[in-house]
Write a protein that holds these residues in place. Structure first.
Motif, PDB file in Angstrom:
ATOM      1  N   ARG A 163       0.830  -1.214   0.000  1.00 57.72           N
ATOM      2  CA  ARG A 163       0.000   0.000   0.000  1.00 57.72           C
ATOM      3  C   ARG A 163       0.859   1.255   0.000  1.00 57.72           C
ATOM      4  NH1 ARG A 163      -3.493  -0.531   4.825  1.00 57.72           N
ATOM      5  NH2 ARG A 163      -3.078  -2.721   4.703  1.00 57.72           N
ATOM      6  N   LYS A 164       1.906   1.258   0.806  1.00 57.80           N
ATOM      7  CA  LYS A 164       2.783   2.413   0.873  1.00 57.80           C
ATOM      8  C   LYS A 164       3.504   2.620  -0.461  1.00 57.80           C
ATOM      9  CE  LYS A 164       6.595   4.416   3.466  1.00 57.80           C
ATOM     10  NZ  LYS A 164       7.552   4.263   4.553  1.00 57.80           N
ATOM     11  N   ALA A 165       3.959   1.556  -1.079  1.00 60.28           N
ATOM     12  CA  ALA A 165       4.640   1.661  -2.371  1.00 60.28           C
ATOM     13  C   ALA A 165       3.691   2.158  -3.449  1.00 60.28           C
ATOM     14  CB  ALA A 165       5.217   0.307  -2.759  1.00 60.28           C
ATOM     15  N   ASN A 166       2.450   1.696  -3.431  1.00 54.48           N
ATOM     16  CA  ASN A 166       1.476   2.155  -4.422  1.00 54.48           C
ATOM     17  C   ASN A 166       1.155   3.633  -4.247  1.00 54.48           C
ATOM     18  OD1 ASN A 166       1.287  -0.290  -5.712  1.00 54.48           O
ATOM     19  ND2 ASN A 166      -0.462  -0.984  -4.488  1.00 54.48           N
ATOM     20  N   ARG A 167       1.050   4.094  -3.000  1.00 58.22           N
ATOM     21  CA  ARG A 167       0.814   5.521  -2.751  1.00 58.22           C
ATOM     22  C   ARG A 167       1.980   6.364  -3.248  1.00 58.22           C
ATOM     23  NH1 ARG A 167       0.444   5.573   2.828  1.00 58.22           N
ATOM     24  NH2 ARG A 167      -0.636   3.624   3.023  1.00 58.22           N
ATOM     25  N   GLN A 168       3.196   5.920  -2.968  1.00 60.31           N
ATOM     26  CA  GLN A 168       4.367   6.675  -3.419  1.00 60.31           C
ATOM     27  C   GLN A 168       4.458   6.702  -4.932  1.00 60.31           C
ATOM     28  OE1 GLN A 168       7.570   4.753  -1.337  1.00 60.31           O
ATOM     29  NE2 GLN A 168       7.485   6.213   0.358  1.00 60.31           N
ATOM     30  N   THR A 213       1.919   6.537  -7.013  1.00 60.89           N
ATOM     31  CA  THR A 213       0.874   7.434  -7.490  1.00 60.89           C
ATOM     32  C   THR A 213       1.302   8.889  -7.350  1.00 60.89           C
ATOM     33  OG1 THR A 213      -0.819   5.830  -6.864  1.00 60.89           O
ATOM     34  CG2 THR A 213      -1.535   8.100  -7.185  1.00 60.89           C
ATOM     35  N   VAL A 214       1.881   9.241  -6.209  1.00 56.31           N
ATOM     36  CA  VAL A 214       2.351  10.613  -5.998  1.00 56.31           C
ATOM     37  C   VAL A 214       3.462  10.954  -6.981  1.00 56.31           C
ATOM     38  CG1 VAL A 214       3.526  12.133  -4.356  1.00 56.31           C
ATOM     39  CG2 VAL A 214       1.632  10.722  -3.597  1.00 56.31           C
ATOM     40  N   ALA A 215       4.342  10.003  -7.251  1.00 58.85           N
ATOM     41  CA  ALA A 215       5.431  10.245  -8.207  1.00 58.85           C
ATOM     42  C   ALA A 215       4.877  10.509  -9.599  1.00 58.85           C
ATOM     43  CB  ALA A 215       6.376   9.044  -8.219  1.00 58.85           C
ATOM     44  N   TRP A 216       3.886   9.733 -10.034  1.00 58.11           N
ATOM     45  CA  TRP A 216       3.301   9.947 -11.359  1.00 58.11           C
ATOM     46  C   TRP A 216       2.558  11.279 -11.433  1.00 58.11           C
ATOM     47  CZ3 TRP A 216       4.817   8.064 -15.617  1.00 58.11           C
ATOM     48  CH2 TRP A 216       5.343   6.786 -15.697  1.00 58.11           C
ATOM     49  N   VAL A 217       1.882  11.661 -10.351  1.00 61.47           N
ATOM     50  CA  VAL A 217       1.178  12.953 -10.340  1.00 61.47           C
ATOM     51  C   VAL A 217       2.187  14.091 -10.428  1.00 61.47           C
ATOM     52  CG1 VAL A 217      -0.184  14.498  -8.872  1.00 61.47           C
ATOM     53  CG2 VAL A 217      -0.886  12.134  -9.176  1.00 61.47           C
ATOM     54  N   LEU A 218       3.277  14.008  -9.677  1.00 62.72           N
ATOM     55  CA  LEU A 218       4.304  15.056  -9.742  1.00 62.72           C
ATOM     56  C   LEU A 218       4.952  15.116 -11.123  1.00 62.72           C
ATOM     57  CD1 LEU A 218       6.206  14.879  -6.338  1.00 62.72           C
ATOM     58  CD2 LEU A 218       4.953  16.805  -7.258  1.00 62.72           C
ATOM     59  N   ALA A 219       5.258  13.966 -11.700  1.00 58.08           N
ATOM     60  CA  ALA A 219       5.884  13.946 -13.016  1.00 58.08           C
ATOM     61  C   ALA A 219       4.934  14.499 -14.075  1.00 58.08           C
ATOM     62  CB  ALA A 219       6.315  12.526 -13.376  1.00 58.08           C
ATOM     63  N   GLY A 220       3.677  14.110 -14.015  1.00 58.39           N
ATOM     64  CA  GLY A 220       2.700  14.603 -14.988  1.00 58.39           C
ATOM     65  C   GLY A 220       2.433  16.083 -14.861  1.00 58.39           C
ATOM     66  N   SER A 221       2.272  16.559 -13.633  1.00 61.18           N
ATOM     67  CA  SER A 221       2.021  17.988 -13.447  1.00 61.18           C
ATOM     68  C   SER A 221       3.261  18.802 -13.795  1.00 61.18           C
ATOM     69  CB  SER A 221       1.568  18.280 -12.015  1.00 61.18           C
ATOM     70  OG  SER A 221       2.570  17.925 -11.094  1.00 61.18           O
ATOM     71  N   GLY A 222       4.440  18.262 -13.521  1.00 63.31           N
ATOM     72  CA  GLY A 222       5.665  18.958 -13.905  1.00 63.31           C
ATOM     73  C   GLY A 222       5.800  19.074 -15.408  1.00 63.31           C
ATOM     74  N   ALA A 223       5.501  17.985 -16.126  1.00 58.15           N
ATOM     75  CA  ALA A 223       5.570  18.029 -17.589  1.00 58.15           C
ATOM     76  C   ALA A 223       4.537  18.990 -18.156  1.00 58.15           C
ATOM     77  CB  ALA A 223       5.358  16.626 -18.148  1.00 58.15           C
ATOM     78  N   THR A 224       3.359  19.021 -17.561  1.00 59.95           N
ATOM     79  CA  THR A 224       2.313  19.941 -18.020  1.00 59.95           C
ATOM     80  C   THR A 224       2.718  21.391 -17.789  1.00 59.95           C
ATOM     81  OG1 THR A 224       0.659  18.265 -17.514  1.00 59.95           O
ATOM     82  CG2 THR A 224      -0.123  20.514 -17.788  1.00 59.95           C
ATOM     83  N   VAL A 254      11.613  16.949 -11.066  1.00 58.18           N
ATOM     84  CA  VAL A 254      12.794  16.440 -10.376  1.00 58.18           C
ATOM     85  C   VAL A 254      12.390  15.861  -9.010  1.00 58.18           C
ATOM     86  CG1 VAL A 254      14.970  17.150  -9.287  1.00 58.18           C
ATOM     87  CG2 VAL A 254      14.418  17.915 -11.592  1.00 58.18           C
ATOM     88  N   GLY A 255      11.378  16.444  -8.375  1.00 58.10           N
ATOM     89  CA  GLY A 255      10.918  15.938  -7.087  1.00 58.10           C
ATOM     90  C   GLY A 255      10.266  14.580  -7.171  1.00 58.10           C
ATOM     91  N   SER A 256       9.812  14.191  -8.366  1.00 58.49           N
ATOM     92  CA  SER A 256       9.197  12.865  -8.512  1.00 58.49           C
ATOM     93  C   SER A 256      10.245  11.749  -8.614  1.00 58.49           C
ATOM     94  CB  SER A 256       8.306  12.841  -9.750  1.00 58.49           C
ATOM     95  OG  SER A 256       9.075  12.882 -10.930  1.00 58.49           O
ATOM     96  N   ILE A 257      11.462  12.086  -8.952  1.00 58.39           N
ATOM     97  CA  ILE A 257      12.499  11.064  -9.162  1.00 58.39           C
ATOM     98  C   ILE A 257      12.782  10.257  -7.886  1.00 58.39           C
ATOM     99  CG2 ILE A 257      14.926  10.713  -9.742  1.00 58.39           C
ATOM    100  CD1 ILE A 257      14.622  13.017 -11.754  1.00 58.39           C
ATOM    101  N   PRO A 258      12.963  10.898  -6.714  1.00 57.77           N
ATOM    102  CA  PRO A 258      13.194  10.077  -5.511  1.00 57.77           C
ATOM    103  C   PRO A 258      12.029   9.153  -5.174  1.00 57.77           C
ATOM    104  CG  PRO A 258      13.783  12.356  -5.074  1.00 57.77           C
ATOM    105  CD  PRO A 258      13.140  12.328  -6.411  1.00 57.77           C
ATOM    106  N   LEU A 259      10.799   9.602  -5.472  1.00 55.88           N
ATOM    107  CA  LEU A 259       9.663   8.735  -5.189  1.00 55.88           C
ATOM    108  C   LEU A 259       9.623   7.529  -6.117  1.00 55.88           C
ATOM    109  CD1 LEU A 259       6.962  11.444  -4.472  1.00 55.88           C
ATOM    110  CD2 LEU A 259       8.101   9.950  -2.839  1.00 55.88           C
ATOM    111  N   PHE A 260      10.070   7.696  -7.359  1.00 61.21           N
ATOM    112  CA  PHE A 260      10.163   6.544  -8.252  1.00 61.21           C
ATOM    113  C   PHE A 260      11.259   5.580  -7.777  1.00 61.21           C
ATOM    114  CE2 PHE A 260       8.129   9.108 -11.748  1.00 61.21           C
ATOM    115  CZ  PHE A 260       7.045   8.263 -11.919  1.00 61.21           C
ATOM    116  N   ILE A 261      12.353   6.132  -7.278  1.00 60.50           N
ATOM    117  CA  ILE A 261      13.460   5.286  -6.838  1.00 60.50           C
ATOM    118  C   ILE A 261      13.105   4.504  -5.584  1.00 60.50           C
ATOM    119  CG2 ILE A 261      15.818   5.338  -5.918  1.00 60.50           C
ATOM    120  CD1 ILE A 261      16.333   7.701  -7.814  1.00 60.50           C
ATOM    121  N   ILE A 262      12.412   5.155  -4.656  1.00 60.62           N
ATOM    122  CA  ILE A 262      12.044   4.485  -3.401  1.00 60.62           C
ATOM    123  C   ILE A 262      11.070   3.377  -3.695  1.00 60.62           C
ATOM    124  CG2 ILE A 262      10.804   4.782  -1.232  1.00 60.62           C
ATOM    125  CD1 ILE A 262      11.949   7.561  -1.059  1.00 60.62           C
TER     126      ILE A 262
END
Length: 103
Positions: free
Chosen positions: A30-35, A37-48, A95-103
């Protein structure tokens, strides 16, 4: 001496809670799935934001920037500042989404 005894008595009667431990694999999942999801939201909003800022920067007449003019130059200056702010914020979010993808 009086204060140290009072401090010891205060700590002796205080109840403290330790950090909860994850006990099952389901909690970790559950924790990994939440992280993720947050990483994808940050990456998508950053690209937008980067795309929006780039479009705004392309439509800005950079030769007409003027802080003293009350009409056209001021509007172009506000557009340029908005473009720079959007691109900068987008880069930080991406850039802030990268650590969440790595974790």
């Amino acid at each position: 001496m009086k204060y140290s005894i009072l401090l010891i008595a205060l700590f002796a009667f205080c109840t403290m809670q330790a950090q909860d431990r994850f006990t099952t694999a389901e909690d970790y999942t559950r924790k990994a799935n939440r992280q993720k999801t947050v990483a994808w939201v940050l990456a998508g909003s950053g690209a937008t934001m980067i795309a929006g800022g780039t479009i705004l920067a392309i439509n800005t007449n950079w030769d007409e920037l003027d802080y003293d003019d009350n009409s056209y130059g001021k509007r172009e200056t506000v557009k340029a500042a908005g473009a720079v702010a959007l691109i900068g914020t987008g880069v930080i979010a991406a850039v802030g989404s990268i650590p969440l993808f790595i974790i």
